[in-house]
Design a protein around this motif. Structure first.
Motif, PDB file in Angstrom:
ATOM      1  N   UNK A  15       0.782  -0.964  -0.061  1.00  0.00           N
ATOM      2  CA  UNK A  15       0.026  -0.047   0.005  1.00  0.00           C
ATOM      3  C   UNK A  15       0.799   1.364   0.023  1.00  0.00           C
ATOM      4  N   UNK A  16       1.854   1.108   0.714  1.00  0.00           N
ATOM      5  CA  UNK A  16       2.848   2.255   0.840  1.00  0.00           C
ATOM      6  C   UNK A  16       3.303   2.851  -0.206  1.00  0.00           C
ATOM      7  N   UNK A  17       3.815   1.624  -1.085  1.00  0.00           N
ATOM      8  CA  UNK A  17       4.303   1.879  -2.491  1.00  0.00           C
ATOM      9  C   UNK A  17       3.651   2.560  -3.281  1.00  0.00           C
ATOM     10  N   UNK A  18       2.171   1.811  -3.381  1.00  0.00           N
ATOM     11  CA  UNK A  18       1.213   2.295  -4.440  1.00  0.00           C
ATOM     12  C   UNK A  18       0.809   3.827  -4.110  1.00  0.00           C
ATOM     13  N   UNK A  19       0.580   4.005  -2.798  1.00  0.00           N
ATOM     14  CA  UNK A  19       0.286   5.297  -2.480  1.00  0.00           C
ATOM     15  C   UNK A  19       1.471   6.409  -2.964  1.00  0.00           C
ATOM     16  N   UNK A  20       2.666   5.827  -2.576  1.00  0.00           N
ATOM     17  CA  UNK A  20       3.800   6.717  -3.069  1.00  0.00           C
ATOM     18  C   UNK A  20       4.150   6.944  -4.335  1.00  0.00           C
ATOM     19  N   UNK A  21       3.674   5.969  -4.930  1.00  0.00           N
ATOM     20  CA  UNK A  21       3.855   6.203  -6.542  1.00  0.00           C
ATOM     21  C   UNK A  21       2.795   7.368  -7.189  1.00  0.00           C
ATOM     22  N   UNK A  22       1.517   7.310  -6.489  1.00  0.00           N
ATOM     23  CA  UNK A  22       0.811   8.413  -6.846  1.00  0.00           C
ATOM     24  C   UNK A  22       1.002   9.780  -6.370  1.00  0.00           C
ATOM     25  N   UNK A  23       1.789   9.793  -5.037  1.00  0.00           N
ATOM     26  CA  UNK A  23       2.204  10.919  -4.647  1.00  0.00           C
ATOM     27  C   UNK A  23       3.304  11.489  -5.689  1.00  0.00           C
ATOM     28  N   UNK A  24       4.209  10.776  -5.894  1.00  0.00           N
ATOM     29  CA  UNK A  24       5.470  11.013  -6.613  1.00  0.00           C
ATOM     30  C   UNK A  24       4.887  11.630  -7.929  1.00  0.00           C
ATOM     31  N   UNK A  25       3.893  10.950  -8.528  1.00  0.00           N
ATOM     32  CA  UNK A  25       3.658  11.093  -9.881  1.00  0.00           C
ATOM     33  C   UNK A  25       2.763  12.708  -9.782  1.00  0.00           C
ATOM     34  N   UNK A  59      -2.394  15.100  -0.165  1.00  0.00           N
ATOM     35  CA  UNK A  59      -3.148  14.230   0.410  1.00  0.00           C
ATOM     36  C   UNK A  59      -2.561  12.904   0.324  1.00  0.00           C
ATOM     37  N   UNK A  60      -1.743  12.416  -0.746  1.00  0.00           N
ATOM     38  CA  UNK A  60      -1.115  11.169  -0.570  1.00  0.00           C
ATOM     39  C   UNK A  60      -0.105  11.180   0.430  1.00  0.00           C
ATOM     40  N   UNK A  61       0.668  12.132   0.769  1.00  0.00           N
ATOM     41  CA  UNK A  61       1.516  12.410   2.092  1.00  0.00           C
ATOM     42  C   UNK A  61       0.735  11.861   3.096  1.00  0.00           C
ATOM     43  N   UNK A  62      -0.427  12.332   3.325  1.00  0.00           N
ATOM     44  CA  UNK A  62      -1.280  12.253   4.379  1.00  0.00           C
ATOM     45  C   UNK A  62      -1.753  10.830   4.773  1.00  0.00           C
ATOM     46  N   UNK A  63      -1.955  10.301   3.686  1.00  0.00           N
ATOM     47  CA  UNK A  63      -2.109   8.649   3.714  1.00  0.00           C
ATOM     48  C   UNK A  63      -0.856   7.895   4.167  1.00  0.00           C
ATOM     49  N   UNK A  75      13.316   6.612   0.690  1.00  0.00           N
ATOM     50  CA  UNK A  75      13.415   6.671  -0.655  1.00  0.00           C
ATOM     51  C   UNK A  75      12.310   7.612  -1.370  1.00  0.00           C
ATOM     52  N   UNK A  76      11.048   7.542  -0.894  1.00  0.00           N
ATOM     53  CA  UNK A  76      10.248   8.252  -1.245  1.00  0.00           C
ATOM     54  C   UNK A  76      10.328   9.803  -0.865  1.00  0.00           C
ATOM     55  N   UNK A  77      10.871   9.854   0.339  1.00  0.00           N
ATOM     56  CA  UNK A  77      11.281  11.334   0.525  1.00  0.00           C
ATOM     57  C   UNK A  77      12.201  11.913  -0.184  1.00  0.00           C
ATOM     58  N   UNK A  78      13.267  11.355  -0.543  1.00  0.00           N
ATOM     59  CA  UNK A  78      14.305  11.816  -1.044  1.00  0.00           C
ATOM     60  C   UNK A  78      13.992  12.250  -2.520  1.00  0.00           C
TER      61      UNK A  78
END
Lengths: 182, 139
Positions: free
Chosen positions: A14-24, A47-51, B8-11
């Motif tokens: 879940x973290x990686x999926x939400x992280x991909x959305x956040x980064x995108x 909002x993704x960072x809040x999740x 890594x996400x933070x970086x």
């Protein structure tokens, strides 16, 4: 408790999926040519960072993030865009001429940072089981037992910022009429 | 959870913000990128707090310092103050100069060849500011 790098848990997936959305959303927010869309994509990223905070069991921080960032900072940014008469459609000059240099610097910093942190924390796991580390009760207790003085100093800083923002955003031509108001 | 994921996400978020600060021309978009960088730091603080507070709890069961989460709250408050002051400054600059493009605010730049400063002012589409306006803007 056994850890496996190639057998991720549900929280990690879940973290990686939400992280991909956040980064995108963050990447779109810094590259889009429509200024208002940039602010709206920033909402998705915050909002993704809040999740992500919720997934790291920091519940209070997550709701503060939603309240302060999504609720007020983005609204302030949208007000700023409107008050500076930002074009609504695509604006060709949203990016300056040094995009290539900026991309080079960002990619170099990303490669260096990711390499260093992955090498440093290769064998470190966060234990998220058990009692939550970031409920409102725990956060409030630590904040008002150990962090009272910085908390009060921060309230003075917020007051100073409030007064400063008001002084900065007053119309200057009112000075001559009223005289000596500063 | 492996600590590498949030770090890594933070970086990566921080480097996205660096790109935005360097590449954007509108001052408000630069402020947005600064917000992204601040949020990357917040994610780092929360992740390290989730890692270290558990380790500290095993050693000292009644010592809930939670420095990472407290510092995250302080950072969020300071970021809110910063965005208010930053937007007030951008609006004041826009009112004085008629533009919020950071590339065109070249009053303190070195005069390269004697034509750059006047050229920038002409491109901004505003009349050349008088000395009184200039003093007021820098006050």
């Amino acid at each position: 408790m056994s850890h496996g790098f190639l057998s991720p848990t549900g929280v990690e997936i879940t973290f990686v999926l939400v992280g991909l959305v956040t980064l995108g959303a963050a990447v779109v927010s810094v590259t889009t040519r429509q200024l208002v869309h940039a602010a709206l994509w920033l909402v998705v990223a915050l909002g993704g960072l809040a999740v992500e905070y919720l997934l790291l069991t920091a519940e209070f921080i997550a709701w503060v993030q939603v309240l302060i960032y999504v609720g007020s900072v983005v609204v302030l940014l949208l007000f700023g865009l409107m008050l500076t008469r930002a074009p609504i459609g695509r604006s060709p000059d949203a990016d300056s001429g040094n995009r290539g240099v900026a991309l080079g610097v960002a990619v170099a910093a990303a490669v260096a940072l990711v390499w260093v942190v992955v090498d440093a924390f290769r064998t470190t796991w966060i234990d998220l089981d058990g009692a939550s580390a970031g409920t409102t009760e725990v956060t409030g207790a630590s904040l008002f037992q150990h962090w009272v003085l910085p908390f009060e100093a921060l309230s003075v800083l917020l007051l100073a910022a409030l007064v400063g923002a008001i002084v900065l955003s007053r119309k200057r031509n009112a000075d001559s009429g009223e005289g000596g108001e500063r | 959870m492996h600590l590498a994921y949030p770090v890594v996400l933070s970086a990566l978020l921080f480097c996205t913000g660096v790109y935005g600060v360097l590449a954007r021309r509108n001052a408000i978009l630069v402020l947005m990128s600064v917000e992204l960088m601040l949020n990357a730091v917040n994610l780092n603080l929360v992740a390290f707090d989730a890692w270290l507070s558990r380790a500290a709890q095993a050693a000292f069961p009644h010592d809930g310092l939670h420095s990472g989460q407290a510092l995250t709250l302080f950072t969020i408050a300071i970021a809110a103050a910063e965005i208010g002051i930053g937007l007030a400054i951008v609006l004041a600059v826009y009112r004085n100069r008629g533009t919020a493009d950071v590339d065109r605010l070249r009053d303190t730049a070195e005069d390269r060849g004697g034509s750059d400063g006047t050229d920038a002012t002409a491109r901004a589409g505003v009349p050349a500011p008088g000395s009184g306006e200039k003093a007021e803007a820098s006050a």
